[in-house]
Write an enzyme that holds these catalytic residues in place. Structure first.
Site, PDB file in Angstrom:
ATOM      1  N   LYS A  22       0.842  -1.205   0.000  1.00 41.78           N
ATOM      2  CA  LYS A  22       0.000   0.000   0.000  1.00 41.78           C
ATOM      3  C   LYS A  22       0.877   1.256   0.000  1.00 41.78           C
ATOM      4  CE  LYS A  22      -1.772   1.645   4.054  1.00 41.78           C
ATOM      5  NZ  LYS A  22      -1.463   3.065   4.237  1.00 41.78           N
ATOM      6  N   ASN A  23       1.902   1.252   0.859  1.00 39.95           N
ATOM      7  CA  ASN A  23       2.688   2.476   1.014  1.00 39.95           C
ATOM      8  C   ASN A  23       3.648   2.726  -0.141  1.00 39.95           C
ATOM      9  OD1 ASN A  23       1.325   2.972   3.327  1.00 39.95           O
ATOM     10  ND2 ASN A  23       3.030   2.532   4.723  1.00 39.95           N
ATOM     11  N   CYS A 124      -4.671  13.087  13.016  1.00 45.08           N
ATOM     12  CA  CYS A 124      -5.222  11.754  12.817  1.00 45.08           C
ATOM     13  C   CYS A 124      -5.059  11.001  14.121  1.00 45.08           C
ATOM     14  CB  CYS A 124      -4.543  11.035  11.660  1.00 45.08           C
ATOM     15  SG  CYS A 124      -2.934  10.433  12.053  1.00 45.08           S
ATOM     16  N   ARG A 129       0.643  14.751  13.171  1.00 43.11           N
ATOM     17  CA  ARG A 129       1.169  14.506  11.823  1.00 43.11           C
ATOM     18  C   ARG A 129       1.112  15.726  10.895  1.00 43.11           C
ATOM     19  NH1 ARG A 129      -0.755   8.589   9.924  1.00 43.11           N
ATOM     20  NH2 ARG A 129       1.104   8.642   8.630  1.00 43.11           N
ATOM     21  N   ASP A 314       4.801   0.735  11.928  1.00 37.47           N
ATOM     22  CA  ASP A 314       3.584   0.090  11.426  1.00 37.47           C
ATOM     23  C   ASP A 314       3.474  -1.375  11.860  1.00 37.47           C
ATOM     24  OD1 ASP A 314       2.779   2.394  10.244  1.00 37.47           O
ATOM     25  OD2 ASP A 314       3.263   1.817   8.193  1.00 37.47           O
ATOM     26  N   ARG A 406      -8.560  -0.401   4.925  1.00 37.44           N
ATOM     27  CA  ARG A 406      -7.652   0.569   4.307  1.00 37.44           C
ATOM     28  C   ARG A 406      -6.332  -0.098   3.921  1.00 37.44           C
ATOM     29  NH1 ARG A 406      -5.971   4.909   7.856  1.00 37.44           N
ATOM     30  NH2 ARG A 406      -4.641   5.133   6.062  1.00 37.44           N
TER      31      ARG A 406
HETATM   32  C1  UD1 Z   1       4.439   6.922   6.270  1.00 40.87           C
HETATM   33  C2  UD1 Z   1       3.574   5.706   6.108  1.00 40.87           C
HETATM   34  C3  UD1 Z   1       3.033   5.243   7.454  1.00 40.87           C
HETATM   35  C4  UD1 Z   1       4.182   5.026   8.430  1.00 40.87           C
HETATM   36  C5  UD1 Z   1       5.084   6.258   8.492  1.00 40.87           C
HETATM   37  C6  UD1 Z   1       6.336   6.048   9.329  1.00 40.87           C
HETATM   38  C7  UD1 Z   1       2.645   5.958   3.908  1.00 40.87           C
HETATM   39  C8  UD1 Z   1       1.459   6.224   3.058  1.00 40.87           C
HETATM   40  N1  UD1 Z   1       2.484   6.033   5.230  1.00 40.87           N
HETATM   41  O1  UD1 Z   1       3.613   7.958   6.820  1.00 40.87           O
HETATM   42  O2  UD1 Z   1       2.316   4.027   7.271  1.00 40.87           O
HETATM   43  O3  UD1 Z   1       3.663   4.793   9.728  1.00 40.87           O
HETATM   44  O4  UD1 Z   1       5.510   6.614   7.161  1.00 40.87           O
HETATM   45  O5  UD1 Z   1       7.036   4.936   8.884  1.00 40.87           O
HETATM   46  O6  UD1 Z   1       3.700   5.631   3.415  1.00 40.87           O
HETATM   47  N2  UD1 Z   1       6.344  14.734  10.530  1.00 40.87           N
HETATM   48  C9  UD1 Z   1       6.406  16.081  10.813  1.00 40.87           C
HETATM   49  N3  UD1 Z   1       6.299  16.981   9.787  1.00 40.87           N
HETATM   50  C10 UD1 Z   1       6.132  16.568   8.481  1.00 40.87           C
HETATM   51  C11 UD1 Z   1       6.096  15.195   8.203  1.00 40.87           C
HETATM   52  C12 UD1 Z   1       6.198  14.292   9.254  1.00 40.87           C
HETATM   53  O7  UD1 Z   1       6.548  16.479  11.972  1.00 40.87           O
HETATM   54  O8  UD1 Z   1       6.034  17.437   7.596  1.00 40.87           O
HETATM   55  C13 UD1 Z   1       6.453  13.752  11.638  1.00 40.87           C
HETATM   56  C14 UD1 Z   1       5.207  12.886  11.783  1.00 40.87           C
HETATM   57  O9  UD1 Z   1       4.215  13.530  12.581  1.00 40.87           O
HETATM   58  C15 UD1 Z   1       5.769  11.647  12.429  1.00 40.87           C
HETATM   59  C16 UD1 Z   1       7.163  11.536  11.805  1.00 40.87           C
HETATM   60  O10 UD1 Z   1       7.469  12.827  11.314  1.00 40.87           O
HETATM   61  O11 UD1 Z   1       5.875  11.803  13.815  1.00 40.87           O
HETATM   62  C17 UD1 Z   1       7.267  10.524  10.681  1.00 40.87           C
HETATM   63  O12 UD1 Z   1       6.255  10.783   9.721  1.00 40.87           O
HETATM   64  P1  UD1 Z   1       6.402  10.389   8.188  1.00 40.87           P
HETATM   65  O13 UD1 Z   1       7.620   9.552   8.012  1.00 40.87           O
HETATM   66  O14 UD1 Z   1       6.281  11.610   7.367  1.00 40.87           O
HETATM   67  O15 UD1 Z   1       5.109   9.473   7.979  1.00 40.87           O
HETATM   68  P2  UD1 Z   1       4.107   9.472   6.765  1.00 40.87           P
HETATM   69  O16 UD1 Z   1       4.836   9.709   5.485  1.00 40.87           O
HETATM   70  O17 UD1 Z   1       2.946  10.335   7.086  1.00 40.87           O
END
Ligand code: UD1
Length: 427
Positions: A22-23, A124, A129, A314, A406
Site C-alpha cells: 500500500k505504502n 489523525c 502529523r 507500522d 484501508r
Molecule cells: C508513512 C507511512 C506510514 C508510516 C510512516 C512512518 C505511507 C502512506 N504512510 O507515513 O504508514 O507509519 O511513514 O514509517 O507511506 N512529521 C512532521 N512533519 C512533516 C512530516 C512528518 O513532523 O512534515 C512527523 C510525523 O508527525 C511523524 C514523523 O514525522 O511523527 C514521521 O512521519 P512520516 O515519516 O512523514 O510518515 P508518513 O509519510 O505520514
C-alpha cells in the site's frame, strides 16, 4: 458498519499470498501526475486507500483504468494512469482528510503545473502529523507557499529549481513528495537525511525508468537530476512488508506455521529478528518464507520503533499483541509517532497486562487472552486486535472494520484459508 467476529484459539497453517505494498502504491500512483504518458502499475493491492487515491487522481483529471489482474503471476491488479488532461490542481478536503497520503499529489502537481491547492490533512488518530517538512522542502525548490482556508496553496510559475534539502527529521512522505518534485525541477536536488524505506526505493526505481537520474537509493542521501519531461512506464509494486510482518506474527501468535509467498524475508529484517528472538522459526522457501512456532510460548523481546532500517512503527501494535502472550515481559518503545498506543486499552480488555509510561509500554505476558468486543482505532491497531483475537479463547468482535480495509486486502478470506474461524458481519 461491518464487524469482524473471530473465534480464537486455532493455530494457522498453510500458504498465504502477500499483495503489493500500500505504502509504495500510493506515491507511485501520485507519480503518474509527472507525465503526459501512461504509467502502468502492476501488483497493485485492492484496498480502500488505493481506491481513495484513484478517486482523488480521477477528480484531478487523471484517466484511471483498471485492467484486471497482473499478467506476471503476482496476483495483484493492473492500473493504468494517464495524466495528460489532469489540469485540476486542487485536492479537496473531503478526500485528503480520509487519507493523509493524498498530500503526495502536492510535489508532482507543483512541479508539472506550477501550482497546486491541497487541503491540509489535519490530525489523525496516531498524532498531529503535520506536513511542515514537506512544505519547507518545497519552498527550498522555489515554490511560494501560503495557507488559506485550510488549504496549502503552492505556486511556482517558472517551475522548480534543484536545491540542497536537509530534512531536520526523517519523513517518509516528505522524502517522496520532494523526490517527485525534484524529478521535474531544473538541475540537481540533493536530499539529505532522506527516509530509506524500501517504498522510497521502489518510487525511485520507477522515476528512474521514467527518465530521472537518481543516485543513493537505500541511503540517506538522494541525488536527483531533474528532467524537463518524463516518459510513461510499466512498474511492478514491491511486496507489502507490513502485511508480510503481520501474517508472520499471525503464525507465531497462534502457534502455527504459515508460508508467505510473493514476498521476501529481507523486507522484514528487523521484524524477523524479533520473531526469531521470541522463539519462532523462519526459513526461506522458493517463493517466500515460512514462519512457525511449535514449541511452547514465545518469550518477551524488547522492541523500539525507528525509521527504516529500524523496527517499523507500522508493526508495533502487532508485535505488542504477540508480546501479550509471551513468557516474560517486553518493553515496547514508540519513537516515530506521539500517540500510537491506542490498541493498549483494547488489548487489556482481552486480558493483556500492559502499562504505558510515556513513549514506552511494559507488556507482561499472560498465558492466555480471552475474546472480547473491541474497537479499532487505526489501521495497524485494528489488525493487532485481529491477531489477539486469533490467539484468544472465545469470541472477539472487532468494530469499525473500515480501518482494516484501508490496508489489508481480503483479510478474512486469507485467514480462513489458513484455518482461522473469522467472519465479517455486514450491517
Ligand atoms: C508513512 C507511512 C506510514 C508510516 C510512516 C512512518 C505511507 C502512506 N504512510 O507515513 O504508514 O507509519 O511513514 O514509517 O507511506 N512529521 C512532521 N512533519 C512533516 C512530516 C512528518 O513532523 O512534515 C512527523 C510525523 O508527525 C511523524 C514523523 O514525522 O511523527 C514521521 O512521519 P512520516 O515519516 O512523514 O510518515 P508518513 O509519510 O505520514
Amino acid at each position: 458498519m461491518d464487524r469482524i467476529r473471530i473465534r480464537g484459539g486455532k493455530p494457522l497453517f498453510g500458504t498465504l499470498a502477500i499483495t503489493g505494498a500500500k505504502n509504495a502504491a500510493l506515491p507511485l500512483m501520485a507519480a503518474s501526475l509527472l507525465t503526459e504518458e501512461t504509467l502502468e502499475l502492476n501488483n497493485l493491492p485492492q484496498l480502500a486507500d488505493v481506491s481513495t487515491m484513484a478517486h482523488l487522481l480521477g477528480e484531478m483529471g487523471v484517466r484511471v483504468t483498471l485492467n484486471g489482474n497482473s499478467p506476471d503471476g503476482c496476483g495483484g491488479r493492473v492500473l493504468e494512469l494517464n495524466a495528460r488532461s489532469a489540469t485540476n490542481t486542487t485536492a479537496p478536503y473531503d478526500l485528503v482528510r480520509k487519507m493523509r497520503a493524498s498530500v503526495l499529489v502536492l510535489g508532482p502537481m507543483v512541479a508539472r503545473h506550477g501550482r497546486a491547492r491541497v487541503s491540509l490533512p489535519g490530525g489523525c488518530a496516531i498524532g498531529p502529523r503535520p506536513v511542515d517538512l514537506h512544505l519547507g522542502a518545497l519552498k527550498k525548490l522555489g515554490a511560494n507557499i501560503e495557507i488559506n482556508e485550510g488549504y496549502v496553496e503552492a505556486e511556482a510559475p517558472n517551475g522548480l529549481t534543484g536545491a540542497h534539502i536537509v530534512f531536520p527529521s526523517v519523513t517518509v512522505g516528505g522524502t517522496e513528495n520532494i523526490l517527485m518534485a525534484a524529478a521535474l525541477a531544473r538541475g540537481e536536488t540533493v536530499i539529505s537525511n532522506a527516509a530509506r524505506e524500501p517504498e522510497i526505493g521502489d518510487l525511485a526505481k520507477c522515476l528512474i525508468a521514467m527518465g530521472v537520474e537518481i543516485e543513493g537509493i537505500g541511503t540517506d542521501t538522494l541525488r536527483v537530476q531533474g528532467r524537463e519531461r518524463l516518459n510513461g512506464v510499466r512498474h511492478t509494486v514491491l511486496p507489502d512488508r507490513i502485511e508480510t510482518g503481520t501474517y508472520a506474527v499471525a503464525a507465531a501468535i497462534t502457534g502455527g506455521s504459515l508460508e508467505l509467498t510473493g514476498t521476501r524475508l529481507e523486507l522484514i529484517d528487523t521484524v524477523g529478528a524479533v520473531l526469531t528472538a521470541a522463539g519462532a522459526e523462519i526459513e526461506e522457501t522458493e517463493t517466500g518464507f515460512k514462519v512457525s512456532r511449535r514449541n511452547g510460548p514465545v518469550c518477551g523481546v524488547d522492541v523500539m520503533t525507528e525509521p527504516y532500517p529500524g523496527f517499523p512503527t507500522d508493526m508495533q501494535a502487532q508485535i505488542m499483541a504477540l508480546m501479550t502472550v509471551a513468557d516474560g515481559a517486553a518493553m515496547i518503545t514508540e519513537t516515530v509517532f506521539e500517540n500510537r498506543f491506542m490498541h493498549v486499552p483494547e488489548l487489556c480488555r482481552m486480558g493483556a497486562k500492559i502499562n504505558v509510561h510515556g513513549t514506552s509500554a511494559i507488556v507482561r505476558g499472560v498465558p492466555q487472552l480471552s475474546g472480547a468486543p473491541v474497537m479499532a482505532t487505526d489501521l495497524r491497531a485494528s489488525v493487532s486486535l485481529v491477531l489477539a483475537g486469533l490467539a484468544a479463547n472465545g469470541v472477539t468482535e472487532l468494530n469499525r472494520v473500515y480501518h482494516l480495509d484501508r490496508g489489508y486486502e481480503r483479510i478474512e478470506e486469507k485467514l480462513v484459508g489458513c484455518g482461522a474461524d473469522i467472519e465479517r458481519i455486514k450491517e
